[in-house]
Design a protein around this motif. Structure first.
Motif, PDB file in Angstrom:
ATOM      1  N   LYS A  34       6.366  37.726  14.461  1.00 53.18           N
ATOM      2  CA  LYS A  34       6.166  38.053  13.044  1.00 53.18           C
ATOM      3  C   LYS A  34       7.495  38.238  12.312  1.00 53.18           C
ATOM      4  O   LYS A  34       7.608  37.906  11.135  1.00 53.18           O
ATOM      5  CB  LYS A  34       5.306  39.307  12.906  1.00 53.18           C
ATOM      6  CG  LYS A  34       3.858  39.060  13.243  1.00 53.18           C
ATOM      7  CD  LYS A  34       3.043  40.327  13.175  1.00 53.18           C
ATOM      8  CE  LYS A  34       1.617  40.003  13.571  1.00 53.18           C
ATOM      9  NZ  LYS A  34       0.848  41.173  13.895  1.00 53.18           N
ATOM     10  N   LEU A  35       8.490  38.794  12.982  1.00 56.56           N
ATOM     11  CA  LEU A  35       9.794  39.030  12.356  1.00 56.56           C
ATOM     12  C   LEU A  35      10.623  37.746  12.234  1.00 56.56           C
ATOM     13  O   LEU A  35      11.492  37.652  11.364  1.00 56.56           O
ATOM     14  CB  LEU A  35      10.583  40.073  13.154  1.00 56.56           C
ATOM     15  CG  LEU A  35       9.998  41.489  13.164  1.00 56.56           C
ATOM     16  CD1 LEU A  35      10.784  42.377  14.125  1.00 56.56           C
ATOM     17  CD2 LEU A  35       9.985  42.086  11.766  1.00 56.56           C
ATOM     18  N   SER A  36      10.351  36.771  13.075  1.00 58.25           N
ATOM     19  CA  SER A  36      11.119  35.525  13.099  1.00 58.25           C
ATOM     20  C   SER A  36      11.147  34.841  11.731  1.00 58.25           C
ATOM     21  O   SER A  36      10.107  34.607  11.109  1.00 58.25           O
ATOM     22  CB  SER A  36      10.499  34.572  14.133  1.00 58.25           C
ATOM     23  OG  SER A  36      11.183  33.339  14.140  1.00 58.25           O
TER      24      SER A  36
ATOM     25  N   SER B 119      20.953  41.475  18.266  1.00 61.38           N
ATOM     26  CA  SER B 119      21.862  41.154  17.157  1.00 61.38           C
ATOM     27  C   SER B 119      21.994  39.651  16.925  1.00 61.38           C
ATOM     28  O   SER B 119      22.302  39.231  15.813  1.00 61.38           O
ATOM     29  CB  SER B 119      23.244  41.768  17.408  1.00 61.38           C
ATOM     30  OG  SER B 119      23.826  41.206  18.572  1.00 61.38           O
ATOM     31  N   VAL B 120      21.756  38.851  17.945  1.00 63.99           N
ATOM     32  CA  VAL B 120      21.896  37.399  17.774  1.00 63.99           C
ATOM     33  C   VAL B 120      20.822  36.813  16.862  1.00 63.99           C
ATOM     34  O   VAL B 120      20.972  35.690  16.383  1.00 63.99           O
ATOM     35  CB  VAL B 120      21.927  36.639  19.120  1.00 63.99           C
ATOM     36  CG1 VAL B 120      23.064  37.121  20.004  1.00 63.99           C
ATOM     37  CG2 VAL B 120      20.599  36.725  19.847  1.00 63.99           C
ATOM     38  N   PHE B 121      19.755  37.568  16.608  1.00 62.36           N
ATOM     39  CA  PHE B 121      18.690  37.090  15.723  1.00 62.36           C
ATOM     40  C   PHE B 121      18.914  37.494  14.271  1.00 62.36           C
ATOM     41  O   PHE B 121      18.225  37.021  13.378  1.00 62.36           O
ATOM     42  CB  PHE B 121      17.334  37.629  16.182  1.00 62.36           C
ATOM     43  CG  PHE B 121      17.010  37.301  17.617  1.00 62.36           C
ATOM     44  CD1 PHE B 121      17.062  35.992  18.079  1.00 62.36           C
ATOM     45  CD2 PHE B 121      16.661  38.298  18.512  1.00 62.36           C
ATOM     46  CE1 PHE B 121      16.776  35.685  19.399  1.00 62.36           C
ATOM     47  CE2 PHE B 121      16.368  38.002  19.831  1.00 62.36           C
ATOM     48  CZ  PHE B 121      16.422  36.688  20.277  1.00 62.36           C
ATOM     49  N   VAL B 122      19.862  38.386  14.034  1.00 57.93           N
ATOM     50  CA  VAL B 122      20.068  38.948  12.703  1.00 57.93           C
ATOM     51  C   VAL B 122      20.947  38.018  11.869  1.00 57.93           C
ATOM     52  O   VAL B 122      22.144  37.875  12.125  1.00 57.93           O
ATOM     53  CB  VAL B 122      20.683  40.364  12.773  1.00 57.93           C
ATOM     54  CG1 VAL B 122      20.946  40.905  11.379  1.00 57.93           C
ATOM     55  CG2 VAL B 122      19.753  41.294  13.551  1.00 57.93           C
TER      56      VAL B 122
ATOM     57  N   ARG C  80      16.843  35.194  11.667  1.00 55.22           N
ATOM     58  CA  ARG C  80      16.772  33.734  11.661  1.00 55.22           C
ATOM     59  C   ARG C  80      15.497  33.329  12.378  1.00 55.22           C
ATOM     60  O   ARG C  80      14.828  34.142  13.009  1.00 55.22           O
ATOM     61  CB  ARG C  80      17.997  33.144  12.353  1.00 55.22           C
ATOM     62  CG  ARG C  80      18.077  33.440  13.849  1.00 55.22           C
ATOM     63  CD  ARG C  80      19.149  32.588  14.503  1.00 55.22           C
ATOM     64  NE  ARG C  80      19.430  32.935  15.871  1.00 55.22           N
ATOM     65  CZ  ARG C  80      18.702  32.557  16.915  1.00 55.22           C
ATOM     66  NH1 ARG C  80      17.607  31.840  16.757  1.00 55.22           N
ATOM     67  NH2 ARG C  80      19.068  32.895  18.145  1.00 55.22           N
ATOM     68  N   ASP C  81      15.138  32.057  12.267  1.00 54.11           N
ATOM     69  CA  ASP C  81      13.993  31.562  13.021  1.00 54.11           C
ATOM     70  C   ASP C  81      14.319  31.649  14.513  1.00 54.11           C
ATOM     71  O   ASP C  81      15.419  31.284  14.939  1.00 54.11           O
ATOM     72  CB  ASP C  81      13.679  30.110  12.647  1.00 54.11           C
ATOM     73  CG  ASP C  81      13.073  29.995  11.257  1.00 54.11           C
ATOM     74  OD1 ASP C  81      12.273  30.875  10.884  1.00 54.11           O
ATOM     75  OD2 ASP C  81      13.414  29.040  10.544  1.00 54.11           O
TER      76      ASP C  81
END
Length: 191
Positions: free
Chosen positions: A97-99, A158-161, A128-129
């Motif tokens: 959902k956060l993606s 953190s790599v998704f932020v 990010r996606d």
């Protein structure tokens, strides 16, 4: 060195953040029901939980000589409060959902000393996606299990932020700007 506050939390992240700003503390965690009330808005929820934690700690230790500090953090997508995931499927669903979306992180701080005072920080975080493979690998890292929203901004998450607008420490669980202001009101200076 003697403690200057009582921290009503077992969170290692909150301890790390207080260490970062040089505030000595005694840890006295409390266990309260953190379930949101039906229809409770995120701001009211985190303020209530932080206040209930500090009150419960104060009641537990009687009339302490030190101020009691408590905090609560919630990851919110729309008006849905995402707590800590119950299990693997819950964590995977949260991350999906956060993606690719922007969510808000609400962090409330409650301090009881000379008087009760609270502060609130709201930070916007854009992910990010994420691929399904990344989500599954992140779950396998073990990091999502005990984190609101199923991620740790200070860790592998953190790599998704993609971007953050607000307080990094607030997303970690204790907004330091607001915390320092509340401590100052209690006569506890950082410097």
């Amino acid at each position: 060195m003697a403690p200057r506050i009582i921290l009503a939390s077992a969170s290692p992240r909150r301890r790390e953040l207080l260490d970062q700003i040089g505030v000595r503390y005694k840890v006295l965690p409390v266990d309260i029901d953190e379930s949101p009330f039906p229809g409770e808005l995120p701001e009211a929820y985190v303020r209530r939980i932080a206040a209930e934690k500090s009150a419960a700690c104060l009641a537990r230790c009687g009339k302490p000589d030190l101020p009691v500090l408590a905090a609560d953090t919630a990851v919110v997508l729309g008006n849905r409060i995402m707590g800590k995931p119950r299990d693997r499927e819950d964590a995977l669903a949260m991350l999906r959902k956060l993606s690719g979306k922007t969510h808000r992180v609400y962090s409330a701080v409650s301090i009881r000393g000379r008087r009760h005072a609270q502060a609130l920080n709201i930070t916007e975080v854009t992910f990010r996606d994420m691929t399904e493979q990344e989500i599954l690998a992140y779950w396998q890292s073990g990091e999502p299990l005990d984190k609101a929203g199923g991620y740790a901004i200070q860790g592998l998450g953190s790599v998704f932020v993609k971007s953050i607008r607000g307080s990094f420490s607030g997303v970690m669980g204790l907004p330091l700007f607001e915390t320092a202001e509340l401590l100052s009101q209690q006569g506890i200076e950082i410097f």
